[in-house]
Scaffold this motif. Structure first.
Motif, PDB file in Angstrom:
ATOM      1  N   ALA A 191       0.882  -1.317  -0.079  1.00 28.46           N
ATOM      2  CA  ALA A 191      -0.067  -0.004  -0.006  1.00 28.46           C
ATOM      3  C   ALA A 191       0.780   1.346   0.101  1.00 28.46           C
ATOM      4  CB  ALA A 191      -0.906  -0.094   1.131  1.00 28.46           C
ATOM      5  N   ASP A 192       1.957   1.195   0.771  1.00 26.71           N
ATOM      6  CA  ASP A 192       2.940   2.571   0.805  1.00 26.71           C
ATOM      7  C   ASP A 192       3.422   2.730  -0.509  1.00 26.71           C
ATOM      8  OD1 ASP A 192       2.339   2.688   3.601  1.00 26.71           O
ATOM      9  OD2 ASP A 192       4.289   1.600   4.044  1.00 26.71           O
ATOM     10  N   TRP A 193       3.849   1.875  -1.166  1.00 24.59           N
ATOM     11  CA  TRP A 193       4.608   2.098  -2.637  1.00 24.59           C
ATOM     12  C   TRP A 193       3.652   1.990  -3.838  1.00 24.59           C
ATOM     13  CZ3 TRP A 193       8.799   4.536  -2.226  1.00 24.59           C
ATOM     14  CH2 TRP A 193       9.513   4.314  -1.104  1.00 24.59           C
ATOM     15  N   ALA A 194       2.574   0.985  -3.819  1.00 24.71           N
ATOM     16  CA  ALA A 194       1.701   1.060  -5.095  1.00 24.71           C
ATOM     17  C   ALA A 194       0.710   1.934  -5.117  1.00 24.71           C
ATOM     18  CB  ALA A 194       1.440  -0.511  -5.002  1.00 24.71           C
ATOM     19  N   ASP A 195       0.537   2.676  -3.984  1.00 26.54           N
ATOM     20  CA  ASP A 195      -0.768   3.544  -3.861  1.00 26.54           C
ATOM     21  C   ASP A 195      -0.665   4.646  -4.930  1.00 26.54           C
ATOM     22  OD1 ASP A 195      -3.145   4.394  -2.600  1.00 26.54           O
ATOM     23  OD2 ASP A 195      -1.868   6.199  -2.393  1.00 26.54           O
ATOM     24  N   ILE A 196       0.513   5.114  -5.506  1.00 21.32           N
ATOM     25  CA  ILE A 196       0.540   6.064  -6.507  1.00 21.32           C
ATOM     26  C   ILE A 196       0.287   5.375  -7.978  1.00 21.32           C
ATOM     27  CG2 ILE A 196       3.100   5.642  -7.134  1.00 21.32           C
ATOM     28  CD1 ILE A 196       3.203   8.698  -7.156  1.00 21.32           C
ATOM     29  N   VAL A 212      -1.964   2.752  -8.137  1.00 26.40           N
ATOM     30  CA  VAL A 212      -3.276   2.302  -8.117  1.00 26.40           C
ATOM     31  C   VAL A 212      -4.092   3.430  -8.372  1.00 26.40           C
ATOM     32  CG1 VAL A 212      -4.921   1.170  -6.783  1.00 26.40           C
ATOM     33  CG2 VAL A 212      -2.646   0.138  -6.918  1.00 26.40           C
ATOM     34  N   ASN A 213      -3.845   4.487  -7.762  1.00 22.59           N
ATOM     35  CA  ASN A 213      -4.643   5.659  -7.373  1.00 22.59           C
ATOM     36  C   ASN A 213      -4.540   6.905  -8.282  1.00 22.59           C
ATOM     37  OD1 ASN A 213      -6.300   4.636  -5.311  1.00 22.59           O
ATOM     38  ND2 ASN A 213      -4.736   4.839  -3.944  1.00 22.59           N
ATOM     39  N   ASN A 214      -3.718   6.721  -9.499  1.00 19.93           N
ATOM     40  CA  ASN A 214      -3.528   7.674 -10.312  1.00 19.93           C
ATOM     41  C   ASN A 214      -3.693   7.502 -11.694  1.00 19.93           C
ATOM     42  OD1 ASN A 214      -1.888   9.792 -11.630  1.00 19.93           O
ATOM     43  ND2 ASN A 214      -0.091   9.320 -10.941  1.00 19.93           N
ATOM     44  N   PRO A 215      -4.959   8.092 -12.389  1.00 12.71           N
ATOM     45  CA  PRO A 215      -5.111   7.977 -13.546  1.00 12.71           C
ATOM     46  C   PRO A 215      -4.004   8.278 -14.817  1.00 12.71           C
ATOM     47  CG  PRO A 215      -6.194   9.900 -12.754  1.00 12.71           C
ATOM     48  CD  PRO A 215      -5.167   9.261 -11.722  1.00 12.71           C
ATOM     49  N   ASN A 216      -3.036   8.986 -14.249  1.00 18.49           N
ATOM     50  CA  ASN A 216      -1.981   9.432 -15.333  1.00 18.49           C
ATOM     51  C   ASN A 216      -0.805   8.612 -14.775  1.00 18.49           C
ATOM     52  OD1 ASN A 216      -3.721  11.414 -16.647  1.00 18.49           O
ATOM     53  ND2 ASN A 216      -3.617  12.629 -14.745  1.00 18.49           N
ATOM     54  N   PHE A 217      -0.777   7.401 -15.287  1.00 21.31           N
ATOM     55  CA  PHE A 217       0.555   6.494 -14.637  1.00 21.31           C
ATOM     56  C   PHE A 217       1.796   7.307 -15.099  1.00 21.31           C
ATOM     57  CE2 PHE A 217      -3.191   3.738 -14.963  1.00 21.31           C
ATOM     58  CZ  PHE A 217      -3.094   3.114 -13.676  1.00 21.31           C
ATOM     59  N   PRO A 218       2.874   7.023 -14.479  1.00 21.80           N
ATOM     60  CA  PRO A 218       4.164   7.700 -14.812  1.00 21.80           C
ATOM     61  C   PRO A 218       4.615   6.827 -16.020  1.00 21.80           C
ATOM     62  CG  PRO A 218       4.256   6.709 -12.617  1.00 21.80           C
ATOM     63  CD  PRO A 218       2.788   6.739 -13.049  1.00 21.80           C
ATOM     64  N   LEU A 219       5.564   7.490 -16.833  1.00 17.17           N
ATOM     65  CA  LEU A 219       6.275   6.834 -17.773  1.00 17.17           C
ATOM     66  C   LEU A 219       7.168   5.509 -17.626  1.00 17.17           C
ATOM     67  CD1 LEU A 219       7.321   9.996 -20.199  1.00 17.17           C
ATOM     68  CD2 LEU A 219       5.287   8.315 -20.206  1.00 17.17           C
ATOM     69  N   THR A 220       7.474   5.534 -16.305  1.00 18.26           N
ATOM     70  CA  THR A 220       8.154   4.317 -15.683  1.00 18.26           C
ATOM     71  C   THR A 220       7.465   3.039 -15.988  1.00 18.26           C
ATOM     72  OG1 THR A 220       7.532   4.788 -13.621  1.00 18.26           O
ATOM     73  CG2 THR A 220       9.626   5.437 -14.198  1.00 18.26           C
ATOM     74  N   TYR A 221       6.332   2.937 -16.270  1.00 23.05           N
ATOM     75  CA  TYR A 221       5.575   1.786 -16.568  1.00 23.05           C
ATOM     76  C   TYR A 221       4.770   1.630 -17.940  1.00 23.05           C
ATOM     77  CZ  TYR A 221       5.701   1.888 -11.383  1.00 23.05           C
ATOM     78  OH  TYR A 221       6.200   2.042 -10.262  1.00 23.05           O
ATOM     79  N   ASN A 242      -3.413  -6.316 -11.384  1.00 23.12           N
ATOM     80  CA  ASN A 242      -3.954  -7.432 -11.040  1.00 23.12           C
ATOM     81  C   ASN A 242      -3.262  -7.985  -9.707  1.00 23.12           C
ATOM     82  OD1 ASN A 242      -5.590  -7.996 -13.249  1.00 23.12           O
ATOM     83  ND2 ASN A 242      -3.832  -8.991 -14.564  1.00 23.12           N
ATOM     84  N   VAL A 243      -2.245  -7.714  -9.200  1.00 20.94           N
ATOM     85  CA  VAL A 243      -1.655  -7.850  -8.076  1.00 20.94           C
ATOM     86  C   VAL A 243      -2.605  -7.038  -7.053  1.00 20.94           C
ATOM     87  CG1 VAL A 243       0.159  -7.463  -6.504  1.00 20.94           C
ATOM     88  CG2 VAL A 243       0.540  -8.369  -8.807  1.00 20.94           C
ATOM     89  N   ASN A 244      -2.912  -5.963  -7.180  1.00 19.49           N
ATOM     90  CA  ASN A 244      -3.672  -5.079  -6.217  1.00 19.49           C
ATOM     91  C   ASN A 244      -4.997  -5.766  -6.062  1.00 19.49           C
ATOM     92  OD1 ASN A 244      -3.507  -2.539  -4.784  1.00 19.49           O
ATOM     93  ND2 ASN A 244      -5.415  -2.184  -5.656  1.00 19.49           N
ATOM     94  N   LEU A 245      -5.457  -6.287  -6.902  1.00 16.32           N
ATOM     95  CA  LEU A 245      -6.942  -6.821  -6.874  1.00 16.32           C
ATOM     96  C   LEU A 245      -6.851  -8.152  -6.270  1.00 16.32           C
ATOM     97  CD1 LEU A 245      -8.482  -6.624 -10.629  1.00 16.32           C
ATOM     98  CD2 LEU A 245      -9.200  -5.357  -8.358  1.00 16.32           C
ATOM     99  N   ALA A 246      -5.570  -9.025  -6.372  1.00 10.83           N
ATOM    100  CA  ALA A 246      -5.148 -10.209  -5.463  1.00 10.83           C
ATOM    101  C   ALA A 246      -5.010  -9.908  -3.965  1.00 10.83           C
ATOM    102  CB  ALA A 246      -4.212 -11.035  -6.146  1.00 10.83           C
ATOM    103  N   ILE A 247      -4.410  -8.701  -3.677  1.00 10.00           N
ATOM    104  CA  ILE A 247      -4.107  -8.091  -2.404  1.00 10.00           C
ATOM    105  C   ILE A 247      -5.370  -7.753  -1.648  1.00 10.00           C
ATOM    106  CG2 ILE A 247      -3.020  -6.188  -0.929  1.00 10.00           C
ATOM    107  CD1 ILE A 247      -0.559  -6.814  -2.675  1.00 10.00           C
ATOM    108  N   GLU A 248      -6.459  -7.096  -2.460  1.00 12.67           N
ATOM    109  CA  GLU A 248      -7.677  -6.870  -1.786  1.00 12.67           C
ATOM    110  C   GLU A 248      -8.378  -8.164  -1.484  1.00 12.67           C
ATOM    111  OE1 GLU A 248      -9.609  -4.168  -4.407  1.00 12.67           O
ATOM    112  OE2 GLU A 248      -8.166  -2.433  -4.154  1.00 12.67           O
TER     113      GLU A 248
END
Length: 124
Positions: A41-46, A48-57, A67-73
């Motif tokens: 949650a600390d690191w992936a929140d940016i 999961v909750n950001n519609p404008n994903f950074p170019l690093t992905y 999909n990982v986030n859904l599995a964690i939920e």
């Protein structure tokens, strides 16, 4: 707005958490389930909750991380609020699904690998 270098560092932390999940497939996570989930949650929140994903992905990386986030939920919904650090938790189907989604996401991110922590990388 966060710099590209910060996004690169966050990407590297997310890769480390995916590796932590994979290392814990058959044993209770070293620092416990709760710390693992909180670290995600600390690191992936940016992401999961950001519609404008950074170019690093790439789009594929984002999809696999979602999909990982859904599995964690799903894992969190199947366990008590404070997950006990007992081996029985490893037998839950939600844990298996989380590990599977983490394995796929890790493989996807490692196609481009970790990025520099000190110099802005080119995202190609």
């Amino acid at each position: 707005m966060m710099s590209s270098l910060i996004h690169q560092r966050i990407r590297n932390r997310i890769i480390e958490i995916l590796e932590w999940i994979l290392e814990s497939e058959y044993k209770v996570p070293e620092l416990g389930f709760n710390e693992l989930i909180n670290s995600w949650a600390d690191w992936a929140d940016i992401l999961v909750n950001n519609p404008n994903f950074p170019l690093t992905y790439t789009a594929s990386e984002i999809n696999s991380l979602m999909n990982v986030n859904l599995a964690i939920e799903a894992f969190c919904e199947s366990t008590p609020p404070m997950v006990p650090d007992i081996p029985d938790i490893l037998a839950l189907p939600e844990w298996s699904q989380l590990v599977s989604s983490a394995r796929l996401a890790h493989a996807e991110l490692m196609k481009r690998g970790r990025f520099s922590e000190d110099v802005v990388s080119r995202y190609e």
